[in-house]
Write an enzyme that holds these catalytic residues in place. Structure first.
Site, mmCIF file in Angstrom:
data_model
loop_
_atom_site.group_PDB
_atom_site.id
_atom_site.type_symbol
_atom_site.label_atom_id
_atom_site.label_comp_id
_atom_site.label_asym_id
_atom_site.label_seq_id
_atom_site.Cartn_x
_atom_site.Cartn_y
_atom_site.Cartn_z
ATOM 1 N N HIS A 80 -40.924 65.890 37.857
ATOM 2 C CA HIS A 80 -39.850 66.559 37.112
ATOM 3 C C HIS A 80 -38.929 67.323 38.049
ATOM 4 O O HIS A 80 -39.348 67.864 39.078
ATOM 5 C CB HIS A 80 -40.407 67.461 36.010
ATOM 6 C CG HIS A 80 -41.244 68.614 36.466
ATOM 7 N ND1 HIS A 80 -40.710 69.840 36.790
ATOM 8 C CD2 HIS A 80 -42.590 68.747 36.635
ATOM 9 C CE1 HIS A 80 -41.685 70.676 37.132
ATOM 10 N NE2 HIS A 80 -42.837 70.034 37.056
ATOM 11 N N ASP A 82 -36.794 69.958 37.090
ATOM 12 C CA ASP A 82 -36.546 71.369 36.806
ATOM 13 C C ASP A 82 -37.598 72.259 37.442
ATOM 14 O O ASP A 82 -38.716 71.827 37.728
ATOM 15 C CB ASP A 82 -36.480 71.629 35.300
ATOM 16 C CG ASP A 82 -37.798 71.372 34.591
ATOM 17 O OD1 ASP A 82 -38.452 70.348 34.885
ATOM 18 O OD2 ASP A 82 -38.185 72.185 33.727
ATOM 19 N N GLU A 177 -39.350 69.748 32.041
ATOM 20 C CA GLU A 177 -40.812 69.740 31.885
ATOM 21 C C GLU A 177 -41.355 71.145 31.722
ATOM 22 O O GLU A 177 -42.310 71.369 30.958
ATOM 23 C CB GLU A 177 -41.444 69.059 33.104
ATOM 24 C CG GLU A 177 -42.948 68.792 32.978
ATOM 25 C CD GLU A 177 -43.823 69.912 33.521
ATOM 26 O OE1 GLU A 177 -45.060 69.814 33.391
ATOM 27 O OE2 GLU A 177 -43.274 70.896 34.066
ATOM 28 N N GLU A 178 -40.758 72.086 32.421
ATOM 29 C CA GLU A 178 -41.284 73.454 32.414
ATOM 30 C C GLU A 178 -41.123 74.147 31.068
ATOM 31 O O GLU A 178 -41.767 75.167 30.811
ATOM 32 C CB GLU A 178 -40.602 74.288 33.506
ATOM 33 C CG GLU A 178 -40.874 73.818 34.929
ATOM 34 C CD GLU A 178 -42.315 74.040 35.371
ATOM 35 O OE1 GLU A 178 -43.135 74.514 34.553
ATOM 36 O OE2 GLU A 178 -42.616 73.740 36.532
#
Length: 411
Positions: A80, A82, A177-178
Site C-alpha cells: 500500500h 499510504d 490501507e491505513e
C-alpha cells in the site's frame, strides 16, 4: 542503471502519502496519486508496458510469464502507498546508520527521541546492517513503502533475467490501507490473479497467515444544552457523557495492556460540543465471537452511563472492517507452505506469525483472493521511531524472486 531497493525506498519515503479517514474520496488524499504516478513511470522504465494508475489511485501492472507451462498460477504481489495518519508524514528526512555497530540510535531532529535496544531488541540481530530511520520529527513510511520498493526491485530483476522461469505475476499498489479502505475499489477481474501476497510485515523471515478480525464503532450522544448560568439540575453535557464512557472502558482491554491473542476496545477520536458529541472506536479480536462480546460490552457501558442522564440519547453503530484471513488461508495451505520454502531458499528460517492488526490481505482473502502477509523488514510502525534495515529489504526481494520460481517449478 539498476536501482537498489534502498535507492527506491529513499525516493518514495520523501513523498507525503498520509491517508485521511475523514475524507469521503478514494483515494482519501490526492497526494497518494503523486506516488502512484511515479511508480507507474518507474514500472514502465523497467519494461512493464501495461503499468497504469486507475481512477481510484490504484497501480496495476503485469510481469509477463517466461514459462512454457500453461498451468502456473497467476501470483499477485501487493503493497500500500499510504502512510498512517497517527503521526506526521510530511517532510520526511531519512537518515542511514551504516554498518550499525549496536547500541541506541539517537534521532538528530528531535534529541528526546531515541531508538533504544531495550525497547527494540531486534536491533541486536542487525549488527553490520545499514539501518534507515527518520530524524525523529516524522514517521518513516516503511509501512509500506518498503514493500513497494521490494516488489519493484524484484520485478526489475525478473525482467532483466528472462532465463528465470515463472508464470504471469500481477502487481497491485493500493491506497488508504491505513484507514481500512485499501481494497474497496480493487477490480479483481482486471487483476486476474489466483492468489496474492502482501509485503506489509515486520521481521525478516516472517509470514503471517492470521490477523485480527476488526470492527469500527461510532457513538453519537445528544445531550441537553442550556446556558451555564441557568444549568442547575437541567444541563446534560454531551462532552462529559462521552468522557464518562471512555473512563468506563475496561483498562485490561486496551492496546497498551494486551498482547498475543488478546483483543481490545480502543477509542480513536472524540469531537463535540455541550449539545452533541461523537466518539469513534475500533474493536479487535481474533474471533468473531470475541468481537460480538466486546461490542455488547461497549453498548452496556453506554447504557449504564446514559442511565444517569435521562434527557440525553445515544446511537451506536458498529461496522465491519475486516476478518481473520486464516479462515480462508487454511483452505489453501500450499500458499503459505510455498512462502515458507521461498524464505528458506532466501537464506532465512521461516516463522509463522499472527498480526495484531490487519492488512489488505485480510479483506482480499474474503473477496476471493487468498492473501497472506510477508515481511517487509520495517519496525516501530506508525511512530517517529520507525526503522528498517537495507539488508532485510534485500532479503524480501530475494523471497519474492524465489516464490515466483517455486510456483513455476511445482506446476
Amino acid at each position: 542503471m539498476t536501482d537498489s531497493v534502498t535507492d527506491r525506498f529513499l525516493r518514495y519515503v520523501v513523498i507525503d502519502t498520509q491517508s485521511d479517514a475523514k475524507s469521503l474520496t478514494q483515494p482519501s488524499t490526492m497526494k497518494q496519486r503523486k506516488l502512484g504516478e511515479l511508480l507507474v513511470d518507474e514500472l514502465k522504465e523497467i519494461g512493464i508496458t501495461d503499468a497504469h494508475l486507475d481512477e481510484h489511485g490504484y497501480v496495476y501492472a503485469t510481469i509477463p510469464a517466461t514459462t512454457t507451462k500453461n498451468n502456473v498460477p497467476v501470483i499477485c504481489f501487493s503493497a500500500h502507498m499510504d502512510t498512517a495518519p497517527d503521526f506526521s508524514g510530511t517532510n520526511v528526512k531519512p537518515q542511514i546508520v551504516r554498518n550499525y555497530r549496536g547500541g541506541d540510535i539517537p534521532l538528530v531532529g528531535d534529541k528526546s527521541r531515541v531508538i533504544r535496544t531495550a525497547e527494540h531488541p531486534i536491533l541486536n540481530t542487525m549488527i553490520g546492517h545499514d539501518i534507515i530511520t527518520t530524524d525523529g520529527t516524522t514517521l518513516l513510511g516503511a509501512d509500506d513503502k518498503a514493500g513497494i520498493a521490494e516488489i519493484i526491485t524484484a520485478a526489475e530483476y525478473l525482467i532483466n533475467n528472462p532465463d528465470i522461469k515463472h508464470g504471469a505475476i500481477r502487481i497491485l499498489f493500493t491506497t488508504d490501507e491505513e484507514i481500512a479502505r485499501g481494497v474497496d475499489k480493487v477490480d479483481l477481474k482486471k487483476l486476474g490473479a489466483d492468489f496474492a501476497y502482501t509485503l506489509d510485515g515486520e521481521t525478516a523471515g516472517t509470514i503471517e497467515d492470521e490477523t485480527f478480525s476488526a470492527d469500527s464503532a461510532e457513538i453519537s450522544i445528544q445531550g441537553v444544552a442550556i446556558h451555564p448560568g441557568f444549568a442547575y439540575g437541567k444541563m446534560e453535557n454531551a462532552i462529559r457523557i462521552v468522557g464518562a464512557i471512555i473512563d468506563r472502558l475496561p483498562k485490561d482491554q486496551a492496546p497498551e495492556t494486551t498482547r498475543g491473542r488478546d483483543g481490545f476496545i480502543h477509542p480513536t477520536d472524540v469531537s463535540g460540543t455541550m449539545e452533541g458529541a461523537k466518539l469513534s472506536l475500533i474493536i479487535r479480536d481474533f474471533t468473531e465471537a470475541g468481537l460480538k462480546t466486546k461490542a455488547a460490552l461497549l453498548e452496556e457501558i453506554v447504557k449504564e452511563v446514559l442511565s444517569g442522564y435521562p434527557g440525553s440519547t445515544y446511537t451506536l453503530r458498529v461496522k465491519e472492517q475486516y476478518r481473520n484471513m486464516k479462515v480462508v488461508l487454511d483452505q489453501h495451505p500450499e500458499i503459505v507452505e510455498y512462502a515458507e520454502e521461498a524464505i528458506r531458499r532466501a537464506g532465512m528460517t521461516p516463522v509463522r506469525g499472527s498480526i495484531r492488526g490487519g492488512t489488505d490481505g485480510s479483506r482480499l482473502s474474503f473477496m476471493g483472493l487468498p492473501c497472506p502477509n510477508l515481511f517487509a523488514g520495517g519496525h516501530a510502525f506508525h511512530s517517529p521511531l520507525e526503522f528498517v534495515s537495507s539488508q532485510d529489504m534485500e532479503k524480501a526481494v530475494h523471497t519474492i524472486v524465489e516464490l515466483a520460481k517455486l510456483w513455476e517449478e511445482r506446476a
